[in-house]
Design a protein around this motif. Structure first.
Motif, PDB file in Angstrom:
ATOM      1  N   ASP A 142      -5.830   5.052 -12.675  1.00 58.55           N
ATOM      2  CA  ASP A 142      -6.879   4.823 -11.787  1.00 58.55           C
ATOM      3  C   ASP A 142      -6.434   3.917 -10.758  1.00 58.55           C
ATOM      4  OD1 ASP A 142      -8.942   5.868 -13.148  1.00 58.55           O
ATOM      5  OD2 ASP A 142      -9.464   4.238 -14.480  1.00 58.55           O
ATOM      6  N   LEU A 152       0.779  -1.281   0.064  1.00 61.78           N
ATOM      7  CA  LEU A 152       0.080  -0.087  -0.049  1.00 61.78           C
ATOM      8  C   LEU A 152       0.877   1.271  -0.013  1.00 61.78           C
ATOM      9  CD1 LEU A 152      -2.709  -0.885   2.384  1.00 61.78           C
ATOM     10  CD2 LEU A 152      -3.093  -0.297   0.092  1.00 61.78           C
ATOM     11  N   GLU A 188       2.471   2.498  -3.230  1.00 58.76           N
ATOM     12  CA  GLU A 188       1.263   3.002  -4.304  1.00 58.76           C
ATOM     13  C   GLU A 188       1.694   4.200  -4.896  1.00 58.76           C
ATOM     14  OE1 GLU A 188      -2.273   1.890  -3.686  1.00 58.76           O
ATOM     15  OE2 GLU A 188      -2.356  -0.202  -4.542  1.00 58.76           O
ATOM     16  N   CYS A 189       1.917   4.966  -3.871  1.00 53.95           N
ATOM     17  CA  CYS A 189       1.989   6.617  -3.856  1.00 53.95           C
ATOM     18  C   CYS A 189       3.417   7.061  -4.066  1.00 53.95           C
ATOM     19  CB  CYS A 189       1.300   7.074  -2.573  1.00 53.95           C
ATOM     20  SG  CYS A 189      -0.399   6.911  -2.925  1.00 53.95           S
ATOM     21  N   SER A 248      -0.901   6.632  -9.622  1.00 57.54           N
ATOM     22  CA  SER A 248      -2.466   6.439  -9.290  1.00 57.54           C
ATOM     23  C   SER A 248      -3.135   7.657  -8.731  1.00 57.54           C
ATOM     24  CB  SER A 248      -2.723   5.383  -7.886  1.00 57.54           C
ATOM     25  OG  SER A 248      -4.026   5.318  -7.579  1.00 57.54           O
ATOM     26  N   LYS A 249      -4.461   7.604  -9.361  1.00 56.86           N
ATOM     27  CA  LYS A 249      -5.462   8.998  -8.868  1.00 56.86           C
ATOM     28  C   LYS A 249      -5.786   8.821  -7.411  1.00 56.86           C
ATOM     29  CE  LYS A 249      -7.666   9.156 -13.482  1.00 56.86           C
ATOM     30  NZ  LYS A 249      -8.714   8.600 -14.102  1.00 56.86           N
ATOM     31  N   SER A 250      -5.643   7.922  -6.861  1.00 54.55           N
ATOM     32  CA  SER A 250      -6.158   7.603  -5.473  1.00 54.55           C
ATOM     33  C   SER A 250      -4.959   7.921  -4.439  1.00 54.55           C
ATOM     34  CB  SER A 250      -6.352   6.142  -5.180  1.00 54.55           C
ATOM     35  OG  SER A 250      -5.137   5.452  -5.194  1.00 54.55           O
ATOM     36  N   CYS A 251      -3.965   8.487  -5.061  1.00 55.81           N
ATOM     37  CA  CYS A 251      -2.829   9.260  -4.288  1.00 55.81           C
ATOM     38  C   CYS A 251      -3.125  10.572  -3.999  1.00 55.81           C
ATOM     39  CB  CYS A 251      -1.470   8.962  -4.877  1.00 55.81           C
ATOM     40  SG  CYS A 251      -1.011   7.229  -4.960  1.00 55.81           S
ATOM     41  N   LYS A 252      -2.918  11.278  -2.921  1.00 58.36           N
ATOM     42  CA  LYS A 252      -3.143  12.772  -3.068  1.00 58.36           C
ATOM     43  C   LYS A 252      -1.864  13.235  -3.152  1.00 58.36           C
ATOM     44  CE  LYS A 252      -5.104  15.966   0.737  1.00 58.36           C
ATOM     45  NZ  LYS A 252      -3.962  16.985   0.409  1.00 58.36           N
ATOM     46  N   SER A 301      -3.042  16.254  -7.609  1.00 56.37           N
ATOM     47  CA  SER A 301      -3.897  17.240  -8.352  1.00 56.37           C
ATOM     48  C   SER A 301      -3.220  18.147  -9.554  1.00 56.37           C
ATOM     49  CB  SER A 301      -4.314  17.927  -7.265  1.00 56.37           C
ATOM     50  OG  SER A 301      -3.609  18.961  -6.549  1.00 56.37           O
TER      51      SER A 301
END
Ligand SMILES: [Cu+2]
Length: 149
Positions: free
Chosen positions: A149, A19, A22-23, A43-47, A120
């Protein structure tokens, strides 16, 4: 029962670094003027996303310095060329260059550095690249950055 606990513990251990990975990504650079990767997926899920850059060679940064710079692919040649006069102390990045989305410091053999940027700042469908802006390096030292994604 004991077996299940052991299995859960094992799964827990195995999933934690996955996990976390991933970022972020580990990238190596060499005395042969190369990166060890040509494509990075964010990944778009990473801030935020972190790039850990390591120079696994032994040449000093004055001769074979490397950094990791992120921009739109279309901006890459101009960012690299216009960064040369800025010199090594400015990591060969023009002051205030807004085309640069993120960049690390310039490092030499045996050194490491990292940079974290807001995911972002990346737009879906845009074409991004990473590269080294040390004079003459980006022709070999470059790759794609894709928002996934
Ligand atoms: Cu380089």
């Amino acid at each position: 029962m004991l077996r299940n606990v052991a299995l859960m513990a094992l799964l827990g251990l195995a999933s934690t670094p996955l996990l976390a990975a991933e970022c972020s990504v580990d990238v190596e650079s060499t005395d042969q003027m190369t990166f060890n990767t040509q494509a990075i997926s964010v990944s778009k899920s990473c801030k935020t996303f972190t790039v850990n850059l390591k120079h696994v060679g032994s040449l000093p940064k004055t001769a074979m310095g490397h950094n990791w710079v992120l921009s739109k692919t279309a901006d890459m040649p101009a960012v690299a060329t216009e960064g040369i006069p800025a010199g090594p102390d400015a990591s060969y990045i023009k002051a205030g260059d807004e085309r640069v989305i993120a960049h690390t410091d310039l490092i030499g053999g045996g050194e490491s550095t990292s940079v974290t940027f807001d995911v972002s700042k990346l737009a879906a469908g845009e074409d991004y690249s990473f590269f080294c802006s040390f004079p003459g390096h980006y022709s070999l030292m470059k790759g794609s950055v894709k928002l996934v994604d």
